[in-house]
Scaffold this active site. Structure first.
Site, PDB file in Angstrom:
ATOM      1  N   ASP A 264       0.780  -1.262  -0.126  1.00 18.68           N
ATOM      2  CA  ASP A 264      -0.206  -0.475  -0.202  1.00 18.68           C
ATOM      3  C   ASP A 264       1.007   1.263  -0.051  1.00 18.68           C
ATOM      4  OD1 ASP A 264      -3.246   0.262   1.514  1.00 18.68           O
ATOM      5  OD2 ASP A 264      -1.681   1.871  -0.251  1.00 18.68           O
TER       6      ASP A 264
HETATM    7  C1  GLC Z   1      -4.666   4.822  -0.264  1.00 21.36           C
HETATM    8  C2  GLC Z   1      -5.355   3.758   0.517  1.00 21.36           C
HETATM    9  C3  GLC Z   1      -5.312   2.240  -1.134  1.00 21.36           C
HETATM   10  C4  GLC Z   1      -4.651   2.530  -1.917  1.00 21.36           C
HETATM   11  C5  GLC Z   1      -3.661   3.336  -2.188  1.00 21.36           C
HETATM   12  C6  GLC Z   1      -3.465   4.136  -3.440  1.00 21.36           C
HETATM   13  O1  GLC Z   1      -3.493   4.769   0.987  1.00 21.36           O
HETATM   14  O2  GLC Z   1      -5.372   2.675   1.323  1.00 21.36           O
HETATM   15  O3  GLC Z   1      -6.573   1.262  -0.949  1.00 21.36           O
HETATM   16  O4  GLC Z   1      -5.126   1.930  -3.206  1.00 21.36           O
HETATM   17  O5  GLC Z   1      -3.588   4.215  -0.917  1.00 21.36           O
HETATM   18  O6  GLC Z   1      -4.377   5.216  -3.141  1.00 21.36           O
END
Ligand code: GLC
Length: 734
Positions: A264
């Protein structure tokens, strides 16, 4: 259907061939995702792409800029490896569908697949080839802002709806120009984050993981989802981005997942903040050895893996495997042959077909929670003066919900607009906002609202949460209606007119006090672009409410976690044993209060149970009919009901199959969803709905965390929600 069914062996062979030509620097470059630059390409980004340091770019959705990024990669780097262009296409792109929690209320795989297909088509037209969806975290905590993105509390329902999203995004052929890679997230346990706060500690037994948290992810893996994303949360002391048991033992070795895993956002860097590592070098080592292939945005891999390879704490063979998995997807997507997008070859975004699909999804996602005295549907031929009041009644942006980076509010149809169109010239809509926003405490707008109501025969109040109050990091300790909305409602109810409450929110709200005061309640979640049009059709009978709750509504936040599939406990509470705090005699004896598993100050039942949703029809279920009193692995059980519709309304009904395993080697839930089906029941007619119960359907993970089935007694229900119906008993014999 196993992942191999989807696996393109030719793409794998090409990935391995390419790997053999790559320098170490080029291999490590494939592990990096860079952030887009809002329609720009800095020299820094350009130079990194040219030197093969960039495998993917997130958050660039200008087609011309995306094509230029791809051109740099393909024509100006040594090996010409195209880029994965990632975006959170969560519930639509330009055309916004209901938030996933609302889509889950449709209980309709076809609807959800179609929405994802349309979203993929619109996103792909701008060059996106990878979405970070479906979010299939199970959660029972509406304080958690990300419940809005989830598909609810139940693993059986969430798994099937998540699979539908994967299929919708990825299509039947990943090489199709409208197909985009999907991403099952956030693996795993994020929805159990303590006290409903985001990014936090989740204490989950392996038994609970295997019986409740894992099934949606396993079904996504089996459905051929191209990628997984690690969770921010700390699972039992080992945050997911450094958790080798999750990523390697379970996902790859046990489930046979062959796609790649992305972290993430900077979640590898977070490992030292969690206190699992001392620094980015240790974080890079832990994540790489856990099997996290690509690093989203942070630079732990880029800055540390060369030294870790030198030190021998990360193996070249692991890096080769990580790079191969990423290259595989780029070949499987056809990016080497077609790296560019040509928007002119795609249907217009937010075209009438897409908008109509979003409207139909919104219609199916709204849940009718109350309809006393049949206030609904409103007959606009007879009712000419209708008030539409509330901060969310005419707000094109707020009805879209969270995670709508690419939504375009210009296409939104609000409730007020749709009701004006509905009544046309033979009626009048009296509109007042009443409050500037859902969080406003000032009552200066009340008088205008009261006057609008006084001129009307029926009042539609559109209250709830603005979109910013749910979604990532937007958690609430109190899930009442924000601001002075409840006071505004009181002022309107005091006028004595029929009041219909429409709620727009990203979570269940504790609205018991409000629902007691009004005549009807329609829960619309954040319904997306066409939400207002869907609501107006439902309120006026031009569409039939059919939605069912995918999540339990607590009476009070103190009841959380509250969900239908809870365990029995050794001292279950009953209606007979429950004594409310207000009814306890002074100096009551210590053991006079039922001695059961409940709170003193709130009834133990939910405000509304999982699976609940009313219709305008009056449906009657017969008793459950069994093909036999016992079943075995070789003799499944057929169970059925007759459902009769005494009303004048044709309607859809989502029929639900529940079972209970009375005695097992680990305690089992008092009820578990094991089937559902949407059926159409015409006015004045009857339908028979049947389900087959197989031995596998009765399986669970027991004390040794292996999947087992055990002989014994079971109850079975076929009902309109998780709190209704009478069970029948049957036995599984071995
Ligand atoms: C965010 C979220 C994730 C998302 C990623 C890209 O912090 O936790 O679900 O896909 O970053 O935006």
């Amino acid at each position: 259907m196993s992942h191999n069914t989807y696996y393109d062996k030719h793409a794998l062979a090409r990935a391995k061939d390419l790997l053999a030509d790559m320098t170490l620097s080029e291999k490590l470059g494939q592990l990096n995702q860079f952030s887009g630059e809002d329609g720009h390409i800095s020299d820094h980004l350009r130079a990194n792409i040219q030197s093969g340091n960039v495998s993917s770019v997130i958050n660039e959705v200008d087609a011309s800029v995306v094509n230029e990024l791809q051109r740099i990669a393909v024509e100006e780097s040594r090996l010409g490896i195209p880029l994965l262009i990632g975006r959170d296409v969560i519930h639509g792109f330009t055309t916004v569908f209901p938030i996933p929690l609302g889509q889950a209320a449709t209980w309709c795989e076809q609807t959800i697949e179609q929405g994802a297909r349309i979203a993929a088509c619109e996103a792909a037209s701008q060059g996106v080839n990878w979405t970070f969806a479906p979010m299939i975290d199970i959660t029972r905590d509406p304080r958690w802002g990300r419940i809005a993105e989830s598909l609810g509390e139940d693993p059986f329902l969430c798994a099937r709806l998540g699979r539908a999203m994967v299929t919708g995004f990825q299509g039947t052929d990943l090489q199709d120009a409208t197909s985009i890679a999907a991403c099952a997230k956030h693996f795993a346990g994020y929805g159990y984050s303590e006290s409903g706060r985001d990014y936090h500690f989740a204490n989950i037994s392996e038994n609970e993981l295997r019986n409740t948290v894992f099934p949606p992810f396993k079904m996504a893996a089996d459905a051929g989802v191209a990628t997984f994303m690690t969770s921010f949360s700390d699972l039992n002391g080992v945050p997911a981005s450094g958790n080798k048991w999750l990523m390697d033992d379970v996902l790859r070795k046990e489930w046979g997942f062959k796609g790649f895993i992305v972290s993430d956002w900077a979640s590898i860097e977070d490992l030292s903040v969690h206190g699992l590592t001392e620094n980015n070098a240790q974080s890079a080592q832990l994540a790489a050895n856990a099997g996290v292939d690509m690093e989203m945005v942070s630079r732990c891999y880029a800055q540390n893996i060369p030294a870790l390879l030198e030190a021998g704490t990360v193996r070249h063979s692991d890096i080769d495997a990580m790079v191969t998995r990423i290259l595989y997807l780029k070949f499987a997507l056809g990016l080497f042959e077609n790296p560019y997008t040509d928007s002119s070859k795609f249907p217009e975004r937010a075209n009438l077909e897409h908008l109509e699909a979003a409207k139909q999804a919104a219609i199916k996602s709204c849940v009718l929670l109350k309809n006393d005295a049949h206030v609904l549907p409103i007959n606009t031929r007879l009712t000419n003066h209708i008030a539409v009041i509330g901060p969310l009644a005419d707000d094109k942006y707020e009805q879209l919900g969270t995670w709508i980076f690419d939504g375009d509010e210009r296409y939104s149809i609000t409730c007020a607009e749709a009701m004006r169109a509905k009544v046309g010239n033979n009626g009048h809509i009296h509109y007042a906002k009443g409050l500037d926003t859902s969080r406003t405490f000032s009552n200066e707008g009340f008088q205008e609202a009261i006057e609008a109501a006084q001129q009307s025969e029926v009042v539609i109040m559109v209250l709830g949460e603005e979109s910013i109050l749910s979604g990532e990091a937007h958690c609430r300790s109190n899930i009442d209606l924000p601001g002075a909305q409840s006071d505004l409602l009181d002022e309107i109810v005091a006028l004595g007119k029929p009041v219909v409450l429409v709620v727009m929110a990203g979570r269940p709200l504790t609205i018991g006090a409000e629902t007691d005061k009004v005549d009807a309640v329609l829960y619309a979640w954040h319904p997306g672009t066409m939400g207002g049009s869907a609501i107006a059709d439902l309120l006026c009978g031009d569409a039939m409410p059919s939605g069912k709750l995918p999540v339990t509504f607590p009476r009070a936040v103190g009841q959380i976690p509250l969900y239908y599939s809870q365990k029995m406990s050794g001292r279950p509470v009953t209606q007979e044993s429950f004594v409310h705090q207000n009814d306890i005699p002074i100096r009551a004896a210590q053991t006079s209060l039922g001695m059961a598993s409940n709170h003193l100050d709130v009834h133990f039942s939910p405000l509304y149970p999982f699976g609940f949703g009313l219709s305008y029809a009056n449906l009657q279920y017969s008793e459950v009919m069994l093909s036999s009193q016992q079943m075995s692995a070789h003799e499944p059980l057929n169970v059925s009901v007759d459902i009769s519709n005494e009303s004048d309304f044709d309607t859809d009904e989502i029929v639900q199959l529940y079972i209970r395993d009375l005695v097992a080697s680990t305690t089992r839930p008092i009820k578990e969803l094991k089937g559902f089906r949407r059926v159409h029941v015409k006015a004045k007619s009857k339908v028979n709905v049947s389900f087959e119960i197989t031995e596998d359907l009765l399986g669970f993970y027991g004390q040794h965390n292996t999947r087992i089935t055990e002989a014994g007694k079971f109850y079975v229900w076929i009902a309109t929600d998780s709190a209704s119906g009478e069970y029948k008993e049957f036995s599984l014999v071995k």
